[in-house]
Design an enzyme around this catalytic site. Structure first.
Site, short mmCIF file in Angstrom:
data_model
loop_
_atom_site.label_atom_id
_atom_site.label_comp_id
_atom_site.label_asym_id
_atom_site.label_seq_id
_atom_site.Cartn_x
_atom_site.Cartn_y
_atom_site.Cartn_z
N ASP A 101 0.86 -1.19 0.00
CA ASP A 101 0.00 0.00 0.00
C ASP A 101 0.89 1.24 0.00
OD1 ASP A 101 -2.01 1.88 0.33
OD2 ASP A 101 -3.04 0.77 1.91
N ASP A 148 -3.47 7.27 -3.34
CA ASP A 148 -3.47 6.18 -2.36
C ASP A 148 -3.89 4.92 -3.11
OD1 ASP A 148 -3.93 4.42 -0.26
OD2 ASP A 148 -5.47 5.65 0.71
N HIS A 203 -12.34 5.76 1.22
CA HIS A 203 -12.48 7.07 1.85
C HIS A 203 -12.27 8.21 0.86
CE1 HIS A 203 -7.99 6.94 2.07
NE2 HIS A 203 -8.25 5.63 2.16
N HIS A 235 -8.16 11.05 5.11
CA HIS A 235 -9.57 10.70 5.33
C HIS A 235 -10.36 11.99 5.50
CE1 HIS A 235 -13.21 8.98 6.62
NE2 HIS A 235 -12.99 8.93 7.92
N GLU A 247 -10.90 1.05 -1.60
CA GLU A 247 -10.05 -0.09 -1.26
C GLU A 247 -10.95 -1.20 -0.76
OE1 GLU A 247 -7.50 0.77 2.31
OE2 GLU A 247 -8.40 2.74 2.12
N GLU A 307 -6.56 -1.26 -4.14
CA GLU A 307 -7.03 0.10 -3.90
C GLU A 307 -6.67 0.98 -5.08
OE1 GLU A 307 -5.25 1.96 -0.45
OE2 GLU A 307 -6.91 3.39 -0.30
C1 HZT Z 1 -4.78 6.44 8.30
C2 HZT Z 1 -3.54 6.51 8.89
C3 HZT Z 1 -2.42 6.22 8.16
C4 HZT Z 1 -6.25 6.02 6.33
C5 HZT Z 1 -6.95 4.02 5.13
C6 HZT Z 1 -5.71 3.66 4.46
C7 HZT Z 1 -3.73 3.02 3.98
O1 HZT Z 1 -7.90 2.90 7.66
C8 HZT Z 1 -11.53 6.13 6.84
C9 HZT Z 1 -11.41 5.16 5.99
C10 HZT Z 1 -2.50 5.88 6.84
C11 HZT Z 1 -3.74 5.83 6.25
C12 HZT Z 1 -4.90 6.10 6.97
F1 HZT Z 1 -1.22 6.29 8.75
N1 HZT Z 1 -6.76 4.71 6.39
N2 HZT Z 1 -5.56 3.76 3.15
N3 HZT Z 1 -4.34 3.36 2.84
N4 HZT Z 1 -4.59 3.20 4.98
S1 HZT Z 1 -7.84 4.32 7.57
C13 HZT Z 1 -9.39 4.91 7.06
O2 HZT Z 1 -7.42 4.94 8.79
S2 HZT Z 1 -10.13 6.16 7.82
C14 HZT Z 1 -10.20 4.46 6.09
MN MN Z 2 -3.89 2.74 0.93
MN MN Z 3 -6.81 4.23 1.60
#
Ligand code: HZT
Ligand code: MN
Ligand code: MN
Length: 476
Positions: free
Chosen positions: A247, A258, A327, A335, A362, A457
């Site tokens: 990712d 992303d 998101h 987000h 995703e 994703e």
């Molecule tokens: C949060 C913190 C990070 C966002 C999704 C994601 C990797 O799970 C609402 C929907 C990095 C990414 C994120 F350090 N997240 N996409 N790619 N992770 S999530 C989220 O927190 S909040 C999905």
């Molecule tokens: Mn991601």
């Molecule tokens: Mn994401």
């Protein structure tokens, strides 16, 4: 993917996963199985049909290979040469014919580490566009002069996104060619991230102008998301039979791309990887201005459930992970509010997509429970939107917050990066900042032990005139 799977859920985690080995227990009737099989065949046909969209000029200038020092006993991260491969083949006399055939049928699996800055590769500074799709179904609309005008107003932002996407495509090509059993994940992600910094033209270690949007996720098997090696994890390697979710986040001027893909090193798990790939394609296809988010979730679930995987003699119907979601993305914001569910009845019932929005869809397919909880040592963190200094007394903690603010702003970061920046022994201060709610932790999100999870994703923009799948490439 809200990590809101709280302590309550933690208690409920079962020790092992083969819940759906028995179809009766899962309540899957023969008729339902038949219907799902048909749906799966239909999807397979669709995915094999030639794409109607324009080809992506992903290959810019030739990139030079940059060797990295390989650690003992681990495969080298330097690209394999044809000569290397011939030598390996020659060593296997008994199966020489077979090996030759295999090699002929398979695509070449080497790629140099990208090292040429994108502004050198594209001297006009116009970066390649993503995959263009027309809006379909309810979102179908005539392209008016007004829509074209609104489109032109966003040209600058679009070009930033396209540059971030081109960096993404180039580094992930290297990642796919390089990642295999035995690879040390610490060295792998650091090499990949350095390549992003070089080609996207980050200023030093700061990620604010352009750079890495969040730590590179390399989550294995039942870990669905948010694992990147911490200092001390230098020996974590990819195992035979593992499935990995890679990712990667890139950005230019805060415009985030992303995008993630999965690789399995056990062919038995290929249907699992296909499930999330097709599910993400379905989600992207249904997206458009006015699309109901819950409808997209319901369709994604159907696609994932139409796959089954047999691993180690046990058969599982794939499940979506119902507490993870796609998101909305905002400037410097991973987000930005709206979530895209990946299962029916697991999201808000009335929210629709709107023109101008940038989304990351995703999807996750699992052989486990289809539910994640926080577990394991945390590596991902993000500054809270407007942190207050009021309850941060310790000067060392204040120093760390200032460092975070200067280098990452509201973008996510990880322990490795703090270490590299000379913020050694930052662990105590980081804990104080989390305690003071100036920083939020994002621990690994895991399904049941022994289960397997795949993810795909894609980032896309709902332009006034069309849908642009910014992160699409010839790989996914
Ligand atoms: C949060 C913190 C990070 C966002 C999704 C994601 C990797 O799970 C609402 C929907 C990095 C990414 C994120 F350090 N997240 N996409 N790619 N992770 S999530 C989220 O927190 S909040 C999905
Ligand atoms: Mn991601
Ligand atoms: Mn994401």
């Amino acid at each position: 993917m809200e990590a809101g799977a709280a302590a309550e859920e933690k208690k409920a985690v079962e020790p092992v996963a083969p819940q759906n080995a028995d179809e009766e227990a899962e309540g899957v009737s023969a008729a339902e199985k038949k219907r799902l099989k048909k749906l799966r065949q239909k999807q397979k046909k669709e995915s094999e049909a030639p794409a109607q969209s324009e080809a992506l000029p992903t290959d810019g200038a030739a990139s030079a290979a940059v060797p990295v020092t390989a650690a003992a006993a681990a495969p080298s991260l330097t690209p394999k040469t044809e000569a290397d491969e011939d030598q390996e083949e020659a060593g296997d006399d008994a199966h020489a014919g077979e090996a030759k055939k295999k090699k002929k049928n398979k695509k070449k699996k080497t790629a140099p580490l990208p090292s040429v800055p994108l502004s050198k590769q594209f001297p006009t500074l116009q970066f390649p566009m993503g995959r263009i799709e027309e809006y379909s179904g309810d979102a179908r609309r005539p392209i008016t002069e007004e829509a074209r005008e609104r489109d032109r107003l966003n040209e600058g932002m679009l070009n930033d996104l396209r540059k971030a996407a081109e960096a993404h495509r180039q580094v992930r090509r290297w990642a796919r060619a390089t990642c295999r059993p035995g690879v040390k994940l610490f060295e792998f992600v650091e090499t990949l991230e350095n390549s992003i910094r070089t080609i996207i033209e980050s200023q030093g270690l700061s990620h604010i102008e352009a750079g890495i949007a969040f730590p590179t996720g390399v989550s294995l098997n039942h870990v669905a998301a948010h694992f990147t090696p911490n200092p001390g994890d230098e020996n974590v390697t990819v195992g035979e039979g593992d499935v990995i979710k890679i990712d990667i986040g890139t950005h230019v001027h805060g415009r985030i791309v992303d995008s993630a893909f999965s690789m399995s090193f056990n062919p038995e798990l290929d249907p699992l990887v296909e499930a999330s790939r097709e599910a993400t394609n379905t989600g992207v296809r249904l997206a458009g201005p006015d699309a109901l988010l819950r409808d997209i979730g319901a369709e994604i679930e159907e696609v994932i459930k139409s796959y089954e995987v047999t691993v180690g003699g046990k058969t599982f119907q794939c499940k979506p992970i119902r507490n993870l979601n796609g998101h909305l993305l905002g400037p410097y914001t991973i987000h930005a509010g709206k979530s895209v569910p990946i299962a029916a009845e697991s999201g808000d019932t009335t929210t629709r997509m709107e023109e101008g929005e940038l989304y990351a869809i995703e999807t996750f397919a699992s052989t486990g429970r289809g539910l994640v909880v926080d577990d394991g040592e945390c590596s991902h963190y993000m500054m809270a939107p407007n942190p207050s200094l009021a309850n941060i007394r310790n000067p060392k903690a204040r120093h760390l917050l200032a460092h975070i603010q200067q280098n990452y702003e509201t973008l996510a970061f990880c322990n490795r990066w703090l270490d590299t920046a000379g913020e050694t022994r930052h662990q105590l201060q980081l804990r104080a900042l989390i305690e003071a709610r100036a920083v939020n932790p994002y621990p690994p999100l895991v399904d049941t032990r022994g289960s397997y999870v795949s993810q795909h994703e894609q980032t896309f923009l709902l332009r006034p005139t069309c849908k642009e799948i910014i992160s699409a490439g010839d790989d996914y």
